[in-house]
Enzyme design. Structure first.
Site, PDB file in Angstrom:
ATOM      1  N   TRP A   1       0.985  -1.278   0.029  1.00  0.00           N
ATOM      2  CA  TRP A   1       0.195   0.105  -0.023  1.00  0.00           C
ATOM      3  C   TRP A   1       0.831   1.272  -0.231  1.00  0.00           C
ATOM      4  CZ3 TRP A   1      -4.704  -0.685  -1.450  1.00  0.00           C
ATOM      5  CH2 TRP A   1      -5.693   0.654  -1.454  1.00  0.00           C
TER       6      TRP A   1
ATOM      7  N   ASP B   1      -0.354  11.789   0.355  1.00  0.00           N
ATOM      8  CA  ASP B   1      -1.371  12.744   0.647  1.00  0.00           C
ATOM      9  C   ASP B   1      -2.683  11.941   1.204  1.00  0.00           C
ATOM     10  OD1 ASP B   1      -2.609  12.013  -1.861  1.00  0.00           O
ATOM     11  OD2 ASP B   1      -2.625  13.833  -2.634  1.00  0.00           O
TER      12      ASP B   1
ATOM     13  N   GLU C   1      -3.405   9.361  -1.001  1.00  0.00           N
ATOM     14  CA  GLU C   1      -2.226   8.122  -1.304  1.00  0.00           C
ATOM     15  C   GLU C   1      -1.422   8.577  -2.460  1.00  0.00           C
ATOM     16  OE1 GLU C   1      -5.327   4.992  -0.164  1.00  0.00           O
ATOM     17  OE2 GLU C   1      -4.461   5.523   1.590  1.00  0.00           O
TER      18      GLU C   1
ATOM     19  N   GLU D   1     -18.220   5.812  -2.934  1.00  0.00           N
ATOM     20  CA  GLU D   1     -17.101   6.726  -2.722  1.00  0.00           C
ATOM     21  C   GLU D   1     -17.190   7.809  -3.832  1.00  0.00           C
ATOM     22  OE1 GLU D   1     -12.687   5.428  -2.657  1.00  0.00           O
ATOM     23  OE2 GLU D   1     -13.291   5.657  -4.756  1.00  0.00           O
TER      24      GLU D   1
END
Ligand code: BGC
Length: 392
Positions: A128, A178, A181, A345
Protein backbone atom coordinates in the site's frame (compact mmCIF):
# COMPACT_ATOMS: atom_id res chain seq x y z
CA UNK A 1 -27.94 34.62 4.28
CA UNK A 2 -31.08 35.58 6.06
CA UNK A 3 -31.68 33.99 9.42
CA UNK A 4 -35.16 33.04 8.26
CA UNK A 5 -33.85 30.50 5.79
CA UNK A 6 -35.61 27.19 6.45
CA UNK A 7 -33.40 24.25 5.60
CA UNK A 8 -36.15 21.63 5.53
CA UNK A 9 -38.40 23.75 3.30
CA UNK A 10 -35.50 24.26 0.95
CA UNK A 11 -34.73 20.53 0.83
CA UNK A 12 -38.38 19.72 0.13
CA UNK A 13 -38.51 22.35 -2.60
CA UNK A 14 -35.46 20.67 -4.17
CA UNK A 15 -37.20 17.29 -4.09
CA UNK A 16 -35.66 15.73 -0.99
CA UNK A 17 -38.60 14.53 1.12
CA UNK A 18 -38.50 14.40 4.92
CA UNK A 19 -38.95 10.63 4.72
CA UNK A 20 -36.01 10.07 2.37
CA UNK A 21 -33.79 12.40 4.40
CA UNK A 22 -34.61 10.63 7.65
CA UNK A 23 -34.12 7.26 5.98
CA UNK A 24 -30.66 8.27 4.69
CA UNK A 25 -29.64 9.57 8.11
CA UNK A 26 -30.72 6.38 9.88
CA UNK A 27 -29.30 4.18 7.14
CA UNK A 28 -25.94 5.95 7.34
CA UNK A 29 -25.70 5.23 11.06
CA UNK A 30 -26.84 1.64 10.50
CA UNK A 31 -24.28 1.01 7.77
CA UNK A 32 -21.50 2.29 10.02
CA UNK A 33 -22.72 0.48 13.10
CA UNK A 34 -23.56 -2.67 11.16
CA UNK A 35 -20.13 -3.01 9.58
CA UNK A 36 -18.12 -1.93 12.60
CA UNK A 37 -15.94 -4.81 13.76
CA UNK A 38 -16.63 -6.29 17.22
CA UNK A 39 -13.31 -4.79 18.40
CA UNK A 40 -14.36 -1.31 17.21
CA UNK A 41 -12.50 -0.96 13.89
CA UNK A 42 -14.43 0.82 11.15
CA UNK A 43 -13.81 -0.86 7.78
CA UNK A 44 -13.36 1.67 4.97
CA UNK A 45 -15.63 -0.30 2.65
CA UNK A 46 -16.46 -3.87 3.61
CA UNK A 47 -17.17 -5.12 0.11
CA UNK A 48 -14.64 -3.30 -2.07
CA UNK A 49 -11.79 -5.59 -3.08
CA UNK A 50 -8.89 -3.23 -2.42
CA UNK A 51 -10.15 -1.91 0.93
CA UNK A 52 -11.58 -5.14 2.35
CA UNK A 53 -10.22 -6.07 5.76
CA UNK A 54 -8.61 -2.70 6.51
CA UNK A 55 -9.34 0.34 8.64
CA UNK A 56 -7.78 3.75 7.97
CA UNK A 57 -7.23 6.38 10.65
CA UNK A 58 -8.30 9.05 8.14
CA UNK A 59 -11.60 7.44 7.15
CA UNK A 60 -12.16 6.26 10.72
CA UNK A 61 -11.72 9.69 12.26
CA UNK A 62 -14.32 11.26 9.95
CA UNK A 63 -16.66 8.30 10.38
CA UNK A 64 -16.30 8.73 14.13
CA UNK A 65 -17.07 12.44 13.85
CA UNK A 66 -20.32 11.64 12.04
CA UNK A 67 -21.30 9.00 14.59
CA UNK A 68 -20.34 11.24 17.50
CA UNK A 69 -22.62 13.94 16.13
CA UNK A 70 -25.35 11.38 15.51
CA UNK A 71 -25.05 10.46 19.18
CA UNK A 72 -23.82 6.87 19.01
CA UNK A 73 -21.28 7.31 21.78
CA UNK A 74 -20.64 3.58 22.20
CA UNK A 75 -19.73 3.11 18.56
CA UNK A 76 -17.23 5.97 18.68
CA UNK A 77 -15.79 4.87 22.02
CA UNK A 78 -15.35 1.43 20.46
CA UNK A 79 -13.41 2.87 17.54
CA UNK A 80 -11.16 4.82 19.86
CA UNK A 81 -10.62 1.69 21.98
CA UNK A 82 -9.50 -0.10 18.85
CA UNK A 83 -7.12 2.68 17.75
CA UNK A 84 -5.76 2.93 21.27
CA UNK A 85 -4.97 -0.80 21.39
CA UNK A 86 -3.54 -0.75 17.87
CA UNK A 87 -1.26 2.24 18.48
CA UNK A 88 -0.23 1.25 22.01
CA UNK A 89 1.33 -1.84 20.45
CA UNK A 90 3.48 0.47 18.31
CA UNK A 91 5.21 2.20 21.27
CA UNK A 92 8.60 0.61 20.70
CA UNK A 93 8.42 1.04 16.94
CA UNK A 94 7.82 4.78 17.31
CA UNK A 95 10.50 5.20 19.99
CA UNK A 96 12.99 3.52 17.67
CA UNK A 97 11.91 5.66 14.71
CA UNK A 98 12.37 8.83 16.74
CA UNK A 99 15.88 7.80 17.80
CA UNK A 100 16.86 6.94 14.22
CA UNK A 101 15.43 10.18 12.88
CA UNK A 102 17.14 12.30 15.51
CA UNK A 103 20.42 10.53 14.70
CA UNK A 104 20.03 11.82 11.15
CA UNK A 105 19.13 8.53 9.48
CA UNK A 106 17.21 8.67 6.22
CA UNK A 107 14.46 6.25 7.25
CA UNK A 108 12.91 4.15 4.46
CA UNK A 109 9.17 4.80 4.21
CA UNK A 110 8.50 1.09 4.65
CA UNK A 111 9.70 1.35 8.27
CA UNK A 112 7.17 4.03 9.20
CA UNK A 113 3.80 3.39 10.83
CA UNK A 114 1.25 2.25 8.27
CA UNK A 115 -1.60 4.23 6.79
CA UNK A 116 -4.16 1.50 7.27
CA UNK A 117 -4.31 -1.43 9.66
CA UNK A 118 -5.89 -4.86 9.46
CA UNK A 119 -8.67 -5.26 12.01
CA UNK A 120 -6.27 -7.03 14.35
CA UNK A 121 -3.92 -4.05 14.22
CA UNK A 122 -1.29 -5.48 11.87
CA UNK A 123 0.21 -3.85 8.78
CA UNK A 124 -1.34 -6.38 6.42
CA UNK A 125 0.45 -8.09 3.59
CA UNK A 126 -0.91 -6.23 0.56
CA UNK A 127 1.43 -3.49 -0.62
CA UNK A 128 0.00 0.00 0.00
CA UNK A 129 1.04 3.63 -0.25
CA UNK A 130 2.34 3.73 3.26
CA UNK A 131 3.60 6.69 5.12
CA UNK A 132 0.83 9.20 5.48
CA UNK A 133 0.83 11.33 8.61
CA UNK A 134 -2.60 12.99 8.33
CA UNK A 135 -4.55 10.18 10.02
CA UNK A 136 -2.49 10.47 13.20
CA UNK A 137 -3.41 14.14 13.53
CA UNK A 138 -7.02 13.50 12.60
CA UNK A 139 -7.41 10.82 15.24
CA UNK A 140 -6.13 13.16 17.99
CA UNK A 141 -8.49 15.83 16.68
CA UNK A 142 -11.48 13.48 16.75
CA UNK A 143 -10.77 12.19 20.25
CA UNK A 144 -10.74 15.82 21.42
CA UNK A 145 -14.02 16.59 19.64
CA UNK A 146 -15.79 13.47 20.84
CA UNK A 147 -14.54 13.73 24.42
CA UNK A 148 -15.72 17.31 24.82
CA UNK A 149 -19.00 16.81 22.94
CA UNK A 150 -20.08 13.86 25.09
CA UNK A 151 -18.01 14.47 28.24
CA UNK A 152 -16.17 11.21 27.75
CA UNK A 153 -12.88 10.84 29.65
CA UNK A 154 -10.09 10.70 27.05
CA UNK A 155 -7.57 9.38 29.61
CA UNK A 156 -8.62 5.85 28.64
CA UNK A 157 -6.93 6.38 25.25
CA UNK A 158 -3.83 8.12 26.53
CA UNK A 159 -1.30 5.42 25.65
CA UNK A 160 -2.41 5.35 22.01
CA UNK A 161 -2.64 9.13 21.81
CA UNK A 162 0.92 9.46 23.10
CA UNK A 163 2.12 7.19 20.28
CA UNK A 164 0.15 9.14 17.65
CA UNK A 165 1.42 12.42 19.04
CA UNK A 166 5.10 11.36 19.21
CA UNK A 167 4.96 10.07 15.64
CA UNK A 168 3.23 13.19 14.31
CA UNK A 169 5.50 15.52 16.28
CA UNK A 170 8.66 13.92 14.91
CA UNK A 171 7.64 13.59 11.26
CA UNK A 172 5.11 16.37 10.60
CA UNK A 173 7.21 18.23 8.04
CA UNK A 174 8.41 15.23 6.05
CA UNK A 175 7.30 14.47 2.53
CA UNK A 176 4.61 11.79 2.58
CA UNK A 177 1.64 10.51 0.59
CA UNK A 178 -1.41 12.78 0.70
CA UNK A 179 -5.06 12.06 1.64
CA UNK A 180 -5.41 10.33 -1.74
CA UNK A 181 -2.29 8.23 -1.20
CA UNK A 182 -0.37 9.97 -3.96
CA UNK A 183 2.71 12.17 -4.40
CA UNK A 184 5.04 11.00 -1.66
CA UNK A 185 7.56 13.53 -3.01
CA UNK A 186 5.70 16.50 -1.49
CA UNK A 187 4.51 18.09 1.74
CA UNK A 188 0.74 18.34 1.44
CA UNK A 189 -1.25 21.24 2.80
CA UNK A 190 -4.29 19.30 3.95
CA UNK A 191 -2.01 16.77 5.65
CA UNK A 192 -0.49 19.69 7.55
CA UNK A 193 -4.00 20.90 8.32
CA UNK A 194 -4.84 17.55 9.94
CA UNK A 195 -1.63 17.65 11.97
CA UNK A 196 -2.40 21.21 13.05
CA UNK A 197 -5.81 20.02 14.26
CA UNK A 198 -4.24 17.14 16.19
CA UNK A 199 -1.64 19.39 17.84
CA UNK A 200 -4.32 21.97 18.64
CA UNK A 201 -6.49 19.31 20.28
CA UNK A 202 -3.56 18.21 22.44
CA UNK A 203 -2.60 21.81 23.23
CA UNK A 204 -5.98 22.34 24.92
CA UNK A 205 -4.67 20.34 27.84
CA UNK A 206 -6.94 17.43 28.65
CA UNK A 207 -5.59 14.74 26.32
CA UNK A 208 -1.93 14.17 27.25
CA UNK A 209 0.67 14.89 29.93
CA UNK A 210 2.04 18.39 30.57
CA UNK A 211 5.20 17.92 28.57
CA UNK A 212 3.41 16.81 25.42
CA UNK A 213 0.73 19.45 25.95
CA UNK A 214 3.24 22.26 25.99
CA UNK A 215 5.08 20.79 22.99
CA UNK A 216 1.74 20.69 21.18
CA UNK A 217 1.22 24.42 21.71
CA UNK A 218 4.50 25.15 19.94
CA UNK A 219 3.90 22.61 17.20
CA UNK A 220 0.45 23.95 16.36
CA UNK A 221 1.92 27.42 15.95
CA UNK A 222 4.82 26.10 13.89
CA UNK A 223 2.60 24.12 11.52
CA UNK A 224 0.26 27.05 10.98
CA UNK A 225 3.13 29.44 10.30
CA UNK A 226 4.64 26.91 7.91
CA UNK A 227 1.37 26.67 5.98
CA UNK A 228 0.97 30.44 5.80
CA UNK A 229 4.57 30.92 4.72
CA UNK A 230 4.75 28.15 2.14
CA UNK A 231 1.32 27.02 1.00
CA UNK A 232 -0.34 30.29 0.02
CA UNK A 233 -0.39 31.15 -3.66
CA UNK A 234 -1.87 33.86 -5.81
CA UNK A 235 -5.16 33.16 -7.48
CA UNK A 236 -5.25 32.32 -11.16
CA UNK A 237 -5.83 35.95 -12.04
CA UNK A 238 -2.59 36.76 -10.22
CA UNK A 239 -4.64 39.08 -8.12
CA UNK A 240 -3.06 39.23 -4.67
CA UNK A 241 -6.44 39.63 -3.04
CA UNK A 242 -7.39 36.22 -4.42
CA UNK A 243 -4.62 34.34 -2.62
CA UNK A 244 -5.55 30.84 -1.50
CA UNK A 245 -4.02 27.65 -0.17
CA UNK A 246 -2.28 25.31 -2.59
CA UNK A 247 -2.50 21.51 -2.91
CA UNK A 248 1.07 21.03 -1.72
CA UNK A 249 4.08 23.19 -0.99
CA UNK A 250 5.10 24.43 -4.41
CA UNK A 251 1.94 23.42 -6.29
CA UNK A 252 -0.12 25.95 -8.22
CA UNK A 253 -3.38 24.02 -8.07
CA UNK A 254 -6.02 23.23 -5.46
CA UNK A 255 -7.35 20.02 -3.98
CA UNK A 256 -10.80 19.68 -2.42
CA UNK A 257 -9.29 18.36 0.81
CA UNK A 258 -7.95 21.91 1.39
CA UNK A 259 -11.42 22.86 2.59
CA UNK A 260 -10.65 20.91 5.78
CA UNK A 261 -7.98 23.49 6.63
CA UNK A 262 -10.89 25.82 7.36
CA UNK A 263 -13.61 23.50 8.72
CA UNK A 264 -13.04 21.37 10.68
CA UNK A 265 -9.31 21.87 11.26
CA UNK A 266 -9.30 25.60 11.84
CA UNK A 267 -5.93 26.54 10.33
CA UNK A 268 -7.85 29.45 8.81
CA UNK A 269 -10.80 31.12 10.49
CA UNK A 270 -14.10 30.70 8.64
CA UNK A 271 -14.38 34.46 8.25
CA UNK A 272 -10.88 35.05 6.92
CA UNK A 273 -10.33 36.21 3.35
CA UNK A 274 -7.85 33.39 2.76
CA UNK A 275 -10.45 30.83 3.84
CA UNK A 276 -13.14 32.30 1.59
CA UNK A 277 -10.73 32.43 -1.35
CA UNK A 278 -9.66 28.84 -0.78
CA UNK A 279 -13.22 27.55 -0.68
CA UNK A 280 -14.03 29.64 -3.76
CA UNK A 281 -11.05 28.23 -5.63
CA UNK A 282 -12.04 24.67 -4.71
CA UNK A 283 -15.60 25.26 -5.85
CA UNK A 284 -14.58 27.05 -9.03
CA UNK A 285 -12.11 24.36 -10.08
CA UNK A 286 -13.66 21.20 -8.69
CA UNK A 287 -17.38 21.46 -8.01
CA UNK A 288 -19.69 20.48 -10.85
CA UNK A 289 -23.45 20.65 -10.14
CA UNK A 290 -22.77 19.97 -6.45
CA UNK A 291 -20.46 17.00 -6.99
CA UNK A 292 -16.87 17.71 -5.95
CA UNK A 293 -13.79 16.24 -7.63
CA UNK A 294 -10.65 15.55 -5.60
CA UNK A 295 -8.36 17.51 -7.96
CA UNK A 296 -8.28 18.31 -11.62
CA UNK A 297 -5.67 15.76 -12.63
CA UNK A 298 -7.43 12.89 -10.83
CA UNK A 299 -7.73 9.76 -12.99
CA UNK A 300 -8.77 7.25 -10.27
CA UNK A 301 -11.96 5.60 -11.62
CA UNK A 302 -11.93 8.35 -14.26
CA UNK A 303 -11.78 11.05 -11.58
CA UNK A 304 -15.43 11.20 -10.58
CA UNK A 305 -17.24 13.28 -7.98
CA UNK A 306 -16.76 12.33 -4.34
CA UNK A 307 -19.74 12.48 -1.98
CA UNK A 308 -17.58 13.02 1.08
CA UNK A 309 -15.96 16.05 -0.54
CA UNK A 310 -19.31 17.58 -1.40
CA UNK A 311 -20.14 17.15 2.30
CA UNK A 312 -16.82 18.73 3.32
CA UNK A 313 -17.32 21.80 1.14
CA UNK A 314 -20.94 22.02 2.30
CA UNK A 315 -19.89 21.79 5.96
CA UNK A 316 -17.71 24.82 5.29
CA UNK A 317 -20.59 26.60 3.60
CA UNK A 318 -22.85 25.94 6.58
CA UNK A 319 -20.17 27.14 9.00
CA UNK A 320 -19.77 30.38 7.06
CA UNK A 321 -23.53 30.98 7.20
CA UNK A 322 -24.38 30.00 3.62
CA UNK A 323 -27.02 27.44 4.55
CA UNK A 324 -28.62 27.51 1.14
CA UNK A 325 -25.48 26.33 -0.66
CA UNK A 326 -24.85 23.75 2.04
CA UNK A 327 -28.40 22.44 1.65
CA UNK A 328 -27.98 22.26 -2.13
CA UNK A 329 -24.89 20.12 -1.69
CA UNK A 330 -26.80 17.87 0.69
CA UNK A 331 -29.51 17.39 -1.93
CA UNK A 332 -26.88 16.39 -4.47
CA UNK A 333 -25.28 13.88 -2.08
CA UNK A 334 -28.66 12.41 -1.12
CA UNK A 335 -29.53 11.98 -4.78
CA UNK A 336 -26.38 9.89 -5.34
CA UNK A 337 -27.34 7.26 -2.77
CA UNK A 338 -28.58 3.96 -4.14
CA UNK A 339 -32.25 3.12 -3.63
CA UNK A 340 -31.29 1.07 -0.54
CA UNK A 341 -29.51 4.12 0.87
CA UNK A 342 -25.91 2.95 0.37
CA UNK A 343 -23.52 5.73 -0.56
CA UNK A 344 -20.58 5.22 -2.90
CA UNK A 345 -17.11 6.72 -2.70
CA UNK A 346 -17.54 8.48 -6.03
CA UNK A 347 -19.98 8.68 -8.92
CA UNK A 348 -19.29 8.82 -12.63
CA UNK A 349 -21.91 11.37 -13.66
CA UNK A 350 -19.06 13.80 -14.36
CA UNK A 351 -15.51 12.51 -14.73
CA UNK A 352 -12.24 14.32 -15.33
CA UNK A 353 -10.94 11.51 -17.53
CA UNK A 354 -13.71 9.06 -18.48
CA UNK A 355 -11.21 7.07 -20.53
CA UNK A 356 -9.53 5.97 -17.28
CA UNK A 357 -12.62 4.55 -15.57
CA UNK A 358 -12.59 1.10 -17.12
CA UNK A 359 -9.00 0.28 -16.18
CA UNK A 360 -9.90 0.69 -12.49
CA UNK A 361 -13.09 -1.32 -12.81
CA UNK A 362 -11.02 -4.10 -14.41
CA UNK A 363 -8.50 -3.88 -11.60
CA UNK A 364 -10.68 -3.49 -8.50
CA UNK A 365 -14.37 -3.78 -9.58
CA UNK A 366 -16.96 -0.96 -9.41
CA UNK A 367 -16.27 2.05 -7.14
CA UNK A 368 -16.41 1.31 -3.39
CA UNK A 369 -20.03 1.12 -2.15
CA UNK A 370 -20.93 1.59 0.60
CA UNK A 371 -18.02 3.76 1.66
CA UNK A 372 -18.36 4.37 5.39
CA UNK A 373 -16.54 7.70 5.11
CA UNK A 374 -19.29 8.96 2.75
CA UNK A 375 -21.93 7.97 5.31
CA UNK A 376 -20.01 9.56 8.17
CA UNK A 377 -19.69 12.83 6.28
CA UNK A 378 -23.38 12.78 5.43
CA UNK A 379 -24.19 12.60 9.15
CA UNK A 380 -21.82 15.48 9.87
CA UNK A 381 -23.31 17.63 7.14
CA UNK A 382 -26.84 16.82 8.29
CA UNK A 383 -25.83 17.88 11.80
CA UNK A 384 -24.20 21.08 10.61
CA UNK A 385 -27.57 21.95 9.03
CA UNK A 386 -29.45 21.16 12.24
CA UNK A 387 -31.08 18.06 10.77
CA UNK A 388 -30.09 15.42 13.33
CA UNK A 389 -32.86 14.88 15.80
CA UNK A 390 -31.41 11.73 17.29
CA UNK A 391 -28.40 13.54 18.70
CA UNK A 392 -27.75 12.61 22.35
C1 BGC B 1 -8.58 7.14 -0.89
C2 BGC B 1 -8.19 7.37 0.55
C3 BGC B 1 -9.04 6.52 1.47
C4 BGC B 1 -9.06 5.07 1.03
C5 BGC B 1 -10.04 4.24 1.82
C6 BGC B 1 -8.53 5.67 -1.20
O1 BGC B 1 -8.93 5.45 -2.52
O2 BGC B 1 -7.70 7.84 -1.75
O3 BGC B 1 -8.37 8.70 0.91
O4 BGC B 1 -8.53 6.63 2.77
O5 BGC B 1 -9.41 4.99 -0.32
O6 BGC B 1 -11.34 4.75 1.73
Amino acid sequence: MSSTFHVRDHLRARGLTDERLEFLIQHSAEVIRGFQEPNGAYPASPTFSAYKGYSWLRDGSFIAEGMSRFGDVDSVNGFHDWVNTTLSARREQVDALVVRHQAGEDIPLADMLPTRFTFDGADGSDPWWDFQTDGYGMWLWQVGEHASRHRVDPAQWEAGMAVAFDFAAEFWNMNCYDWWEEHSEAVHTSTLGALFAGFTAVSRGNLLDDERTSRAVGLATQVREFILAKAVISGRAKDASAQHLSKWIGADTVDASLAACVVPFGVLGVDSVLAANTINAVERDLSVYGGVHRFRADVFFGGGQWLLLSCLVAWNKAASGDLESAADYLVWVASQALENGDMPEQVNTHMNYPEHEEEWIQKWGPAATPLLWSHGMFLTLADSLGLLETKA
